[in-house]
Scaffold this motif. Structure first.
Motif, PDB file in Angstrom:
ATOM      1  N   SER A  17      -3.418   9.448  47.705  1.00 20.10           N
ATOM      2  CA  SER A  17      -4.397   8.831  46.803  1.00 20.10           C
ATOM      3  C   SER A  17      -3.667   8.197  45.623  1.00 20.10           C
ATOM      4  O   SER A  17      -2.917   8.874  44.934  1.00 20.10           O
TER       5      SER A  17
ATOM      6  N   THR B 236      -4.066   7.869  42.631  1.00 25.02           N
ATOM      7  CA  THR B 236      -4.925   8.273  41.510  1.00 25.02           C
ATOM      8  C   THR B 236      -4.424   7.720  40.180  1.00 25.02           C
ATOM      9  O   THR B 236      -5.211   7.277  39.353  1.00 25.02           O
TER      10      THR B 236
ATOM     11  N   ASP C  51      -8.087   3.691  44.199  1.00 27.95           N
ATOM     12  CA  ASP C  51      -8.755   4.940  43.834  1.00 27.95           C
ATOM     13  C   ASP C  51      -9.262   4.777  42.404  1.00 27.95           C
ATOM     14  O   ASP C  51      -8.470   4.619  41.474  1.00 27.95           O
TER      15      ASP C  51
ATOM     16  N   TYR D 189     -10.920   6.897  40.585  1.00 25.20           N
ATOM     17  CA  TYR D 189     -11.265   8.166  39.939  1.00 25.20           C
ATOM     18  C   TYR D 189     -11.058   8.093  38.428  1.00 25.20           C
ATOM     19  O   TYR D 189     -11.847   8.618  37.660  1.00 25.20           O
ATOM     20  N   ARG D 190      -9.985   7.433  38.012  1.00 24.20           N
ATOM     21  CA  ARG D 190      -9.655   7.395  36.582  1.00 24.20           C
ATOM     22  C   ARG D 190     -10.044   6.099  35.889  1.00 24.20           C
ATOM     23  O   ARG D 190      -9.600   5.833  34.769  1.00 24.20           O
TER      24      ARG D 190
ATOM     25  N   TRP E  25     -13.728   6.711  45.422  1.00 24.82           N
ATOM     26  CA  TRP E  25     -14.552   6.848  44.210  1.00 24.82           C
ATOM     27  C   TRP E  25     -15.211   5.519  43.852  1.00 24.82           C
ATOM     28  O   TRP E  25     -15.282   5.119  42.691  1.00 24.82           O
TER      29      TRP E  25
END
Ligand SMILES: Nc1ncnc2c1ncn2[C@@H]1O[C@H](COP(=O)(O)OP(=O)(O)OP(=O)(O)O)[C@@H](O)[C@H]1O
Ligand SMILES: [Mg+2]
Length: 145
Positions: A60, A62, A79, A81-82, A108
């Motif tokens: 990932s 991330t 990704d 996510y952040r 995400w």
């Protein structure tokens, strides 16, 4: 792509599903993956990479938010996510990827807000009670636009 529900009982079967759908993906396809931590999104991307003959290990992205691989087609793995703000997607170059011939997969994807194009293929990953079991729904009704 019509709604399609698959019950996967192993990492291998999640990857096999991903491999099977790869030849159906049009140039510039965008796959938006939804689901909790550990629900199998990166595992699914590994199956797509395998179908494209990509040898690199898939992790990932991330922190970097984006990884690019070259196989029989280009694969872009994002990704979100952040991501702090959905507008950051434009600085990642999403538009260039989906104008190209490759495949873009986004983990995400719900963090992209309403910025994804209408022909995005949404895939929902759900952890079921039985160990190692996931329900994977391609284009669930509620995310279809
Ligand atoms: N049927 C299954 N399909 C996919 N993964 C499974 C399955 N059963 C168990 N697993 C395990 O679940 C985990 C899935 O991890 P993966 O990194 O793919 O999740 P993720 O959805 O990408 O999580 P994150 O949101 O943290 O990136 C792995 O540890 C894998 O071994
Ligand atoms: Mg992941």
């Amino acid at each position: 792509m019509n709604t399609q529900i698959t019950i996967s009982d192993s990492v291998e079967s999640t990857q096999a599903l991903a491999e099977n759908i790869t030849p159906m993906l049009p140039p510039g396809a965008l796959l938006a993956l939804h689901g909790d931590l550990g629900s199998g999104k990166t595992c699914f991307v590994t199956g797509i990479a395998r179908a494209l003959g990509i040898q690199d290990p898939i992790t990932s992205p991330t922190f970097t938010m984006i990884n690019e691989y070259m196989g029989s087609r280009q694969l872009c793995h994002m990704d979100l996510y952040r991501i702090a703000d959905p507008d950051e997607l434009f600085s990642l170059g999403l538009e260039d990827y989906i104008d190209g011939d490759g495949i873009t997969i986004m983990e995400w994807a719900e963090r992209a807000g309403d910025l994804l194009p209408e022909d995005t293929i949404h895939i929902l990953f759900e952890v079921l009670d039985t160990p190692d079991t996931r329900r994977i729904t391609i284009n669930p009704q509620e995310t279809q636009q």
